[in-house]
Design a protein around this motif. Sequence first.
Motif, mmCIF file in Angstrom:
data_model
loop_
_atom_site.group_PDB
_atom_site.id
_atom_site.type_symbol
_atom_site.label_atom_id
_atom_site.label_comp_id
_atom_site.label_asym_id
_atom_site.label_seq_id
_atom_site.Cartn_x
_atom_site.Cartn_y
_atom_site.Cartn_z
ATOM 1 N N GLU A 39 34.019 86.474 96.148
ATOM 2 C CA GLU A 39 33.202 84.922 96.387
ATOM 3 C C GLU A 39 34.213 83.899 97.109
ATOM 4 O OE1 GLU A 39 30.085 84.334 92.901
ATOM 5 O OE2 GLU A 39 32.301 83.954 92.036
ATOM 6 N N LEU A 40 33.642 83.180 97.850
ATOM 7 C CA LEU A 40 33.967 82.262 98.607
ATOM 8 C C LEU A 40 33.429 80.929 97.922
ATOM 9 C CD1 LEU A 40 34.024 83.810 102.255
ATOM 10 C CD2 LEU A 40 36.116 83.506 100.727
ATOM 11 N N ASP A 41 34.049 79.725 98.134
ATOM 12 C CA ASP A 41 33.458 78.398 97.888
ATOM 13 C C ASP A 41 33.514 77.541 98.880
ATOM 14 O OD1 ASP A 41 35.967 76.990 97.913
ATOM 15 O OD2 ASP A 41 36.043 76.781 95.723
ATOM 16 N N ASP A 42 33.299 76.350 98.800
ATOM 17 C CA ASP A 42 32.649 75.313 99.985
ATOM 18 C C ASP A 42 34.091 74.860 100.688
ATOM 19 O OD1 ASP A 42 33.514 73.743 97.924
ATOM 20 O OD2 ASP A 42 31.656 72.519 97.963
ATOM 21 N N ARG A 43 35.065 75.275 100.261
ATOM 22 C CA ARG A 43 36.391 74.990 100.772
ATOM 23 C C ARG A 43 36.821 75.784 101.872
ATOM 24 N NH1 ARG A 43 39.695 73.973 95.181
ATOM 25 N NH2 ARG A 43 37.908 75.514 94.317
ATOM 26 N N THR A 44 35.916 76.983 101.985
ATOM 27 C CA THR A 44 36.259 77.947 103.191
ATOM 28 C C THR A 44 35.981 77.347 104.543
ATOM 29 O OG1 THR A 44 35.678 79.692 101.453
ATOM 30 C CG2 THR A 44 35.647 80.200 103.937
ATOM 31 N N THR A 45 36.970 77.703 105.431
ATOM 32 C CA THR A 45 36.646 77.352 106.816
ATOM 33 C C THR A 45 36.981 78.587 107.415
ATOM 34 O OG1 THR A 45 38.974 76.517 107.085
ATOM 35 C CG2 THR A 45 37.121 75.042 106.542
ATOM 36 N N GLU A 46 36.820 78.470 108.769
ATOM 37 C CA GLU A 46 36.821 79.967 109.591
ATOM 38 C C GLU A 46 38.327 80.275 109.834
ATOM 39 O OE1 GLU A 46 36.051 83.168 112.457
ATOM 40 O OE2 GLU A 46 34.836 82.034 111.196
ATOM 41 N N PRO A 49 39.968 81.526 104.333
ATOM 42 C CA PRO A 49 38.807 81.619 103.240
ATOM 43 C C PRO A 49 39.496 80.951 101.827
ATOM 44 C CG PRO A 49 40.034 83.598 103.799
ATOM 45 C CD PRO A 49 40.511 82.648 104.630
ATOM 46 N N TYR A 50 38.637 80.535 100.893
ATOM 47 C CA TYR A 50 39.265 80.117 99.749
ATOM 48 C C TYR A 50 38.416 80.897 98.624
ATOM 49 C CZ TYR A 50 40.843 77.329 95.869
ATOM 50 O OH TYR A 50 41.351 76.951 94.590
ATOM 51 N N HIS A 51 39.028 81.641 97.984
ATOM 52 C CA HIS A 51 38.600 82.538 96.797
ATOM 53 C C HIS A 51 38.764 81.657 95.341
ATOM 54 C CE1 HIS A 51 37.719 85.851 99.461
ATOM 55 N NE2 HIS A 51 38.748 85.509 100.087
ATOM 56 N N PRO A 52 37.942 81.179 94.663
ATOM 57 C CA PRO A 52 38.133 80.470 93.494
ATOM 58 C C PRO A 52 38.720 81.452 92.356
ATOM 59 C CG PRO A 52 35.823 80.631 93.800
ATOM 60 C CD PRO A 52 36.505 81.331 95.007
ATOM 61 N N HIS A 53 38.224 82.651 92.537
ATOM 62 C CA HIS A 53 38.822 83.573 91.180
ATOM 63 C C HIS A 53 38.217 83.094 89.992
ATOM 64 C CE1 HIS A 53 41.179 85.906 94.322
ATOM 65 N NE2 HIS A 53 41.708 84.647 94.606
ATOM 66 N N THR A 54 37.435 82.719 89.847
ATOM 67 C CA THR A 54 36.743 82.118 88.478
ATOM 68 C C THR A 54 36.125 83.205 87.738
ATOM 69 O OG1 THR A 54 34.917 81.266 89.564
ATOM 70 C CG2 THR A 54 36.598 79.815 89.146
ATOM 71 N N ARG A 55 35.485 84.230 88.490
ATOM 72 C CA ARG A 55 34.862 85.686 87.607
ATOM 73 C C ARG A 55 34.842 86.423 88.697
ATOM 74 N NH1 ARG A 55 28.587 85.443 88.657
ATOM 75 N NH2 ARG A 55 28.492 84.708 90.698
ATOM 76 N N ALA A 56 34.607 87.798 87.972
ATOM 77 C CA ALA A 56 34.612 89.024 88.827
ATOM 78 C C ALA A 56 33.069 89.256 88.979
ATOM 79 C CB ALA A 56 35.441 89.861 87.745
ATOM 80 N N VAL A 57 32.705 89.606 90.243
ATOM 81 C CA VAL A 57 31.457 90.371 90.424
ATOM 82 C C VAL A 57 31.707 91.804 91.040
ATOM 83 C CG1 VAL A 57 29.589 89.954 91.756
ATOM 84 C CG2 VAL A 57 30.960 87.913 91.129
#
Length: 142
Positions: A39-46, A49-57
């Motif tokens: 998962e990526l969140d809105d801090r991601t830019t080209e 990437p920013y992965h919050p690591h708040t949950r496993a999917v």
Amino acid sequence: MFAEIDQEDTNFLLRLWDVAPSGARQLITTGFLKASHRELDDRTTEGNPYHPHTRAVPVEPGKVEEYVLRLYPFAATLLPGHRLLAELSNNEPLSDAHNSLLPPDAFHLPVGRPVTHKIHRDAAHPSRLVLPFTKGTTTANR
């Protein structure tokens, strides 16, 4: 990158190498991603990437998913005749000549079971490596 795996999780480890014309390799940087933490969140830019690591999917086996790996920041000068080599694996060597370049928290536990990875690269799945390049000047060019 776009990949398909046959399990609910895996690790992706990317090592970027500077390869000399002689074939000698020097590790430049690494990137790591556990597939279930894609998962990526809105801090991601080209390219960052920013992965919050708040949950496993969990990954649906057989489904093509996009995975964005963040490379550790680096700076390198490629000499004439050298080339970049991107090496993707799902496990890392516990000890090799290049591990001393890794941060102390950079080692990851293996998934613990065999996983088949299929990387897709076509019009619908544009797997790519995004790197910032600058054209520098050398002392001779100043």
